[in-house]
Scaffold this active site. Structure first.
Site, short mmCIF file in Angstrom:
data_model
loop_
_atom_site.label_atom_id
_atom_site.label_comp_id
_atom_site.label_asym_id
_atom_site.label_seq_id
_atom_site.Cartn_x
_atom_site.Cartn_y
_atom_site.Cartn_z
CB CYS A 1 -0.91 -0.05 1.22
SG CYS A 1 -1.70 1.50 1.64
CB CYS B 1 0.28 1.90 4.09
SG CYS B 1 -1.37 1.21 3.90
#
Length: 107
Positions: free
Chosen positions: A32, A35
């Site tokens: 991600c 993230c």
């Protein structure tokens, strides 16, 4: 990770639900991109506000049970827990100020 702590399906109850202060859980995944943007901000905030809140990270790929239990549909999802209950949640990368306000809402 220096100021934040990794949690797992096995440690979630003790580390989050039974914590004596609010806990911000970062539901994240290795793949991600957003993230990775949020992670250094959480480290900073944990260093600055560690006496008031615990910030933990739960990798959803390695710990699918907890992610499923809290209906995490996208990452990052940041959920603040207080007294063992989720009180507020946001999805997606957020600026530091918004993350601090999320935490302060539970203090």
């Amino acid at each position: 990770m220096g100021n934040t702590k990794a949690v797992t399906d096995a440690s979630f109850i003790a580390d989050v639900l039974q914590a004596d202060k609010p806990v911000l859980v970062d539901f994240w995944a290795e793949w991600c991109g957003p993230c990775r943007k949020v992670s250094p901000l959480l480290e900073e905030i944990a260093g600055e506000m560690g006496d008031q809140v615990t910030i933990v990270k739960l990798n959803i790929d390695e710990n699918p049970e907890t992610a499923r239990a809290y209906r995490v549909m996208s990452v990052p999802t940041l959920t603040i827990f207080k007294n063992g209950e989720p009180v507020q949640s946001v999805a997606g990368a957020r600026p530091k100020g918004e993350l601090v306000r999320l935490i302060e809402s539970a203090l």
